[in-house]
Design a protein around this motif. Structure first.
Motif, PDB file in Angstrom:
ATOM      1  N   GLN A  71       0.686  -1.242  -0.225  1.00  0.00           N
ATOM      2  CA  GLN A  71       0.446  -0.031  -0.185  1.00  0.00           C
ATOM      3  C   GLN A  71       1.146   1.338  -0.214  1.00  0.00           C
ATOM      4  N   PHE A  72       2.107   1.429   1.173  1.00  0.00           N
ATOM      5  CA  PHE A  72       2.892   2.059   0.496  1.00  0.00           C
ATOM      6  C   PHE A  72       3.267   2.265  -0.968  1.00  0.00           C
ATOM      7  N   ILE A  73       3.855   1.424  -1.205  1.00  0.00           N
ATOM      8  CA  ILE A  73       4.498   1.819  -2.554  1.00  0.00           C
ATOM      9  C   ILE A  73       3.569   2.733  -3.567  1.00  0.00           C
ATOM     10  N   ASN A  74       2.008   1.770  -3.956  1.00  0.00           N
ATOM     11  CA  ASN A  74       1.209   2.654  -4.155  1.00  0.00           C
ATOM     12  C   ASN A  74       0.208   4.372  -3.997  1.00  0.00           C
ATOM     13  N   ASP A  75       0.339   4.035  -3.408  1.00  0.00           N
ATOM     14  CA  ASP A  75       0.239   5.532  -2.077  1.00  0.00           C
ATOM     15  C   ASP A  75       1.634   6.583  -2.469  1.00  0.00           C
ATOM     16  N   TRP A  76       2.679   5.866  -2.636  1.00  0.00           N
ATOM     17  CA  TRP A  76       3.803   6.657  -3.538  1.00  0.00           C
ATOM     18  C   TRP A  76       3.226   7.342  -4.996  1.00  0.00           C
ATOM     19  N   ASN A  77       2.832   5.816  -5.948  1.00  0.00           N
ATOM     20  CA  ASN A  77       2.191   5.998  -7.168  1.00  0.00           C
ATOM     21  C   ASN A  77       1.640   7.270  -7.137  1.00  0.00           C
ATOM     22  N   SER A  78      -0.189   7.291  -5.984  1.00  0.00           N
ATOM     23  CA  SER A  78      -0.746   8.456  -6.576  1.00  0.00           C
ATOM     24  C   SER A  78      -0.294   9.675  -5.759  1.00  0.00           C
ATOM     25  N   ALA A  79       0.834   9.670  -4.881  1.00  0.00           N
ATOM     26  CA  ALA A  79       1.221  11.065  -4.583  1.00  0.00           C
ATOM     27  C   ALA A  79       2.323  11.385  -6.122  1.00  0.00           C
ATOM     28  N   MET A  80       3.053  11.052  -6.554  1.00  0.00           N
ATOM     29  CA  MET A  80       3.331  11.324  -7.873  1.00  0.00           C
ATOM     30  C   MET A  80       2.635  11.690  -8.705  1.00  0.00           C
ATOM     31  N   ASN A  81       1.244  11.231  -9.269  1.00  0.00           N
ATOM     32  CA  ASN A  81       0.466  11.695 -10.075  1.00  0.00           C
ATOM     33  C   ASN A  81      -0.151  12.896  -9.146  1.00  0.00           C
ATOM     34  N   THR A  82      -0.956  13.325  -8.432  1.00  0.00           N
ATOM     35  CA  THR A  82      -1.462  13.915  -7.346  1.00  0.00           C
ATOM     36  C   THR A  82      -1.296  14.859  -6.509  1.00  0.00           C
TER      37      THR A  82
ATOM     38  N   PHE B 146      18.471  14.122   7.733  1.00  0.00           N
ATOM     39  CA  PHE B 146      17.422  14.812   7.818  1.00  0.00           C
ATOM     40  C   PHE B 146      15.980  14.063   8.617  1.00  0.00           C
ATOM     41  N   THR B 147      15.618  14.937   9.183  1.00  0.00           N
ATOM     42  CA  THR B 147      14.547  14.905  10.495  1.00  0.00           C
ATOM     43  C   THR B 147      13.198  14.740   9.579  1.00  0.00           C
ATOM     44  N   LYS B 148      12.654  13.949  10.342  1.00  0.00           N
ATOM     45  CA  LYS B 148      10.822  13.642   9.870  1.00  0.00           C
ATOM     46  C   LYS B 148      10.021  15.574   9.538  1.00  0.00           C
ATOM     47  N   GLU B 149      10.638  16.121  10.057  1.00  0.00           N
ATOM     48  CA  GLU B 149       9.688  17.345   8.965  1.00  0.00           C
ATOM     49  C   GLU B 149      10.609  18.217   8.145  1.00  0.00           C
ATOM     50  N   GLU B 150      11.726  17.819   8.332  1.00  0.00           N
ATOM     51  CA  GLU B 150      13.014  17.989   6.869  1.00  0.00           C
ATOM     52  C   GLU B 150      12.828  17.620   5.738  1.00  0.00           C
ATOM     53  N   SER B 151      12.076  15.127   6.219  1.00  0.00           N
ATOM     54  CA  SER B 151      11.665  14.302   5.307  1.00  0.00           C
ATOM     55  C   SER B 151      10.302  15.105   4.831  1.00  0.00           C
ATOM     56  N   ILE B 152       9.736  15.789   5.352  1.00  0.00           N
ATOM     57  CA  ILE B 152       7.892  15.222   4.866  1.00  0.00           C
ATOM     58  C   ILE B 152       8.041  16.971   3.678  1.00  0.00           C
ATOM     59  N   GLU B 153       9.079  17.682   4.455  1.00  0.00           N
ATOM     60  CA  GLU B 153       9.026  18.887   3.524  1.00  0.00           C
ATOM     61  C   GLU B 153      10.258  18.836   2.368  1.00  0.00           C
ATOM     62  N   GLY B 154      10.586  18.167   2.358  1.00  0.00           N
ATOM     63  CA  GLY B 154      11.407  17.079   1.134  1.00  0.00           C
ATOM     64  C   GLY B 154      10.841  16.938   0.000  1.00  0.00           C
ATOM     65  N   MET B 155       9.925  15.721   0.597  1.00  0.00           N
ATOM     66  CA  MET B 155       9.125  15.276   0.001  1.00  0.00           C
ATOM     67  C   MET B 155       8.047  15.803  -0.573  1.00  0.00           C
ATOM     68  N   LYS B 156       7.804  16.770  -0.325  1.00  0.00           N
ATOM     69  CA  LYS B 156       6.758  17.517  -0.623  1.00  0.00           C
ATOM     70  C   LYS B 156       7.076  17.977  -2.295  1.00  0.00           C
ATOM     71  N   LYS B 157       8.859  18.637  -1.930  1.00  0.00           N
ATOM     72  CA  LYS B 157       8.683  19.432  -3.291  1.00  0.00           C
ATOM     73  C   LYS B 157       9.424  18.756  -3.869  1.00  0.00           C
ATOM     74  N   SER B 158       9.780  17.085  -3.614  1.00  0.00           N
ATOM     75  CA  SER B 158      10.416  16.340  -4.528  1.00  0.00           C
ATOM     76  C   SER B 158       9.394  15.623  -5.294  1.00  0.00           C
ATOM     77  N   ILE B 159       8.688  16.173  -5.225  1.00  0.00           N
ATOM     78  CA  ILE B 159       7.248  15.144  -5.551  1.00  0.00           C
ATOM     79  C   ILE B 159       6.509  16.706  -6.601  1.00  0.00           C
TER      80      ILE B 159
END
Length: 126
Positions: free
Chosen positions: A10-21, A49-62
């Motif tokens: 499900q985590f993999i599916n969530d990544w695929n969804s996030a890359m589109n949405t 990277f901390t949790k907060e930094e990782s979430i910010e980085g993830m959002k930017k890279s997506i």
């Protein structure tokens, strides 16, 4: 093992969804002390990277890679015990028909109550 494998699928599916949405909420499954260590090459010290930094980085890279695909290749799951799992895989990011990044990834997961959460990750650029 089967329960965790379903969670990771499900985590993999969530990544695929996030890359589109661009929606990352389903990916923010990290415990409070989560961190990621990123090795850019073997001659440099890793970046942490901390949790907060990782979430910010993830959002930017997506946002930067919207529409790209992530492939989780050669995945191997090992259960340390009923509450701890380790996942190894090669992460390949494809955009416009070509691979733009390859990372060897190790994820450590911990079960808290009824939920599996990422405890930490190690990523090495290939």
């Amino acid at each position: 093992m089967n329960e965790f494998e379903r969670t990771h699928n499900q985590f993999i599916n969530d990544w695929n969804s996030a890359m589109n949405t661009g929606e990352t909420t389903a990916l923010e499954k990290m415990n409070e002390t989560y961190y990621v260590a990123f090795f850019y090459n073997s001659s440099e010290k890793p970046s942490y990277f901390t949790k907060e930094e990782s979430i910010e980085g993830m959002k930017k890279s997506i946002d930067d890679l919207r529409g790209a695909k992530k492939r989780f290749e050669n995945r191997l799951i090992r259960m340390k015990d009923e509450q701890n799992a380790v996942v190894f895989y090669e992460l390949v990011i494809d955009q416009n028909g070509e691979s733009i990044a390859r990372l060897f990834t190790i994820e450590n997961w911990i079960k808290k109550g009824a939920s599996w959460l990422l405890a930490n990750e190690i990523q090495q650029s290939i």
